[in-house]
Write an enzyme that holds these catalytic residues in place. Sequence first.
Site, short mmCIF file in Angstrom:
data_model
loop_
_atom_site.label_atom_id
_atom_site.label_comp_id
_atom_site.label_asym_id
_atom_site.label_seq_id
_atom_site.Cartn_x
_atom_site.Cartn_y
_atom_site.Cartn_z
N HIS A 1 -7.66 -0.90 -8.05
CA HIS A 1 -6.80 -1.89 -8.71
C HIS A 1 -7.04 -3.23 -8.07
O HIS A 1 -7.23 -3.33 -6.86
CB HIS A 1 -5.32 -1.51 -8.63
CG HIS A 1 -4.84 -1.10 -7.27
ND1 HIS A 1 -5.15 0.12 -6.73
CD2 HIS A 1 -4.09 -1.74 -6.35
CE1 HIS A 1 -4.59 0.22 -5.52
NE2 HIS A 1 -3.95 -0.91 -5.26
N GLU B 1 -2.64 2.05 -0.91
CA GLU B 1 -1.61 3.07 -1.13
C GLU B 1 -1.92 3.97 -2.32
O GLU B 1 -1.55 5.14 -2.32
CB GLU B 1 -0.25 2.41 -1.34
CG GLU B 1 0.29 1.73 -0.09
CD GLU B 1 1.61 1.02 -0.35
OE1 GLU B 1 2.10 1.03 -1.51
OE2 GLU B 1 2.15 0.46 0.61
N VAL B 2 -2.53 3.39 -3.33
CA VAL B 2 -2.79 4.16 -4.56
C VAL B 2 -4.31 4.31 -4.71
O VAL B 2 -5.03 3.31 -4.82
CB VAL B 2 -2.20 3.46 -5.79
CG1 VAL B 2 -2.48 4.28 -7.05
CG2 VAL B 2 -0.70 3.24 -5.61
N ASN C 1 -7.43 -3.79 -2.19
CA ASN C 1 -7.41 -3.03 -0.95
C ASN C 1 -8.25 -1.77 -1.11
O ASN C 1 -8.22 -1.13 -2.17
CB ASN C 1 -5.98 -2.64 -0.59
CG ASN C 1 -5.14 -3.84 -0.21
OD1 ASN C 1 -5.61 -4.70 0.53
ND2 ASN C 1 -3.91 -3.91 -0.69
N HIS D 1 -5.15 -6.70 -7.45
CA HIS D 1 -3.89 -7.43 -7.49
C HIS D 1 -4.18 -8.86 -7.93
O HIS D 1 -5.14 -9.47 -7.46
CB HIS D 1 -3.26 -7.52 -6.10
CG HIS D 1 -2.90 -6.21 -5.47
ND1 HIS D 1 -1.59 -5.76 -5.38
CD2 HIS D 1 -3.66 -5.26 -4.88
CE1 HIS D 1 -1.56 -4.59 -4.74
NE2 HIS D 1 -2.81 -4.26 -4.42
N ASP E 1 3.38 -5.35 -10.99
CA ASP E 1 3.61 -4.50 -9.82
C ASP E 1 5.11 -4.19 -9.72
O ASP E 1 5.96 -5.05 -9.93
CB ASP E 1 3.13 -5.22 -8.55
CG ASP E 1 3.00 -4.27 -7.37
OD1 ASP E 1 1.86 -4.01 -6.95
OD2 ASP E 1 4.04 -3.79 -6.87
N ILE E 2 5.43 -2.96 -9.35
CA ILE E 2 6.82 -2.52 -9.28
C ILE E 2 7.56 -3.18 -8.10
O ILE E 2 8.80 -3.26 -8.11
CB ILE E 2 6.87 -0.97 -9.18
CG1 ILE E 2 8.18 -0.42 -9.69
CG2 ILE E 2 6.58 -0.49 -7.78
CD1 ILE E 2 8.18 1.09 -9.88
P1 5GP Z 1 -2.26 -1.00 -2.65
O1 5GP Z 1 -1.56 -1.05 -1.33
O2 5GP Z 1 -2.76 0.39 -2.97
O3 5GP Z 1 -3.32 -2.05 -2.79
O4 5GP Z 1 -1.18 -1.40 -3.73
C1 5GP Z 1 -0.50 -0.50 -4.53
C2 5GP Z 1 0.50 -1.29 -5.33
O5 5GP Z 1 1.00 -0.47 -6.35
C3 5GP Z 1 1.71 -1.77 -4.51
O6 5GP Z 1 1.80 -3.18 -4.60
C4 5GP Z 1 2.89 -1.06 -5.17
O7 5GP Z 1 4.04 -1.86 -5.23
C5 5GP Z 1 2.35 -0.74 -6.55
N1 5GP Z 1 2.92 0.44 -7.17
C6 5GP Z 1 3.09 1.66 -6.60
N2 5GP Z 1 3.62 2.53 -7.47
C7 5GP Z 1 3.79 1.84 -8.63
C8 5GP Z 1 4.30 2.20 -9.91
O8 5GP Z 1 4.70 3.33 -10.18
N3 5GP Z 1 4.32 1.23 -10.87
C9 5GP Z 1 3.88 -0.04 -10.61
N4 5GP Z 1 3.94 -0.90 -11.61
N5 5GP Z 1 3.38 -0.41 -9.42
C10 5GP Z 1 3.34 0.52 -8.44
#
Ligand code: 5GP
Length: 123
Positions: free
Chosen positions: A104, A99-100, A91, A106, A33-34
């Site tokens: 995915h 967010e994405v 999520n 985690h 994760d970034i």
């Molecule tokens: P969500 O809130 O959708 O479950 O988590 C999305 C995750 O993707 C977040 O933890 C965020 O830090 C990670 N993320 C967002 N953009 C990028 C990216 O470009 N590269 C990587 N490696 N992680 C990302």
Amino acid sequence: MAYDPNNIFAKILRGEIPCNKVYEDEHALAFHDINPQAPVHVLVIPKGDYVSMADFTAHAPDALITGFMRAVGKVADQLDLVEPGYRTLANAGVNAHQEVPHLHIHIFGGKPLGPMLNPNFSG
Ligand code: 5GP
């Protein structure tokens, strides 16, 4: 929700933007994760256009579902998280703050992670 092929993880899968790869096979890609929330914070994504766990389990072929879940287990093993323990989280949607919009999982680990959710929640 329709799948958006321009989401960031779709771009990572297509190799259009880089990632710090941990594991890859025909069904899944795993990368750091970034913005890590634990000493180990890895994301595992299926190789297919699925927004969420509900979308994935309703529409993905059995081989992909099996392969993706096996990949999650393999990544945890590869990162030596099995014995000390780790947490998986997926999520989905607005209430979960997804967010994405590409499924995915985690994987968090590398230290004692504490209670799963807000310990002060009273219902
Ligand atoms: P969500 O809130 O959708 O479950 O988590 C999305 C995750 O993707 C977040 O933890 C965020 O830090 C990670 N993320 C967002 N953009 C990028 C990216 O470009 N590269 C990587 N490696 N992680 C990302």
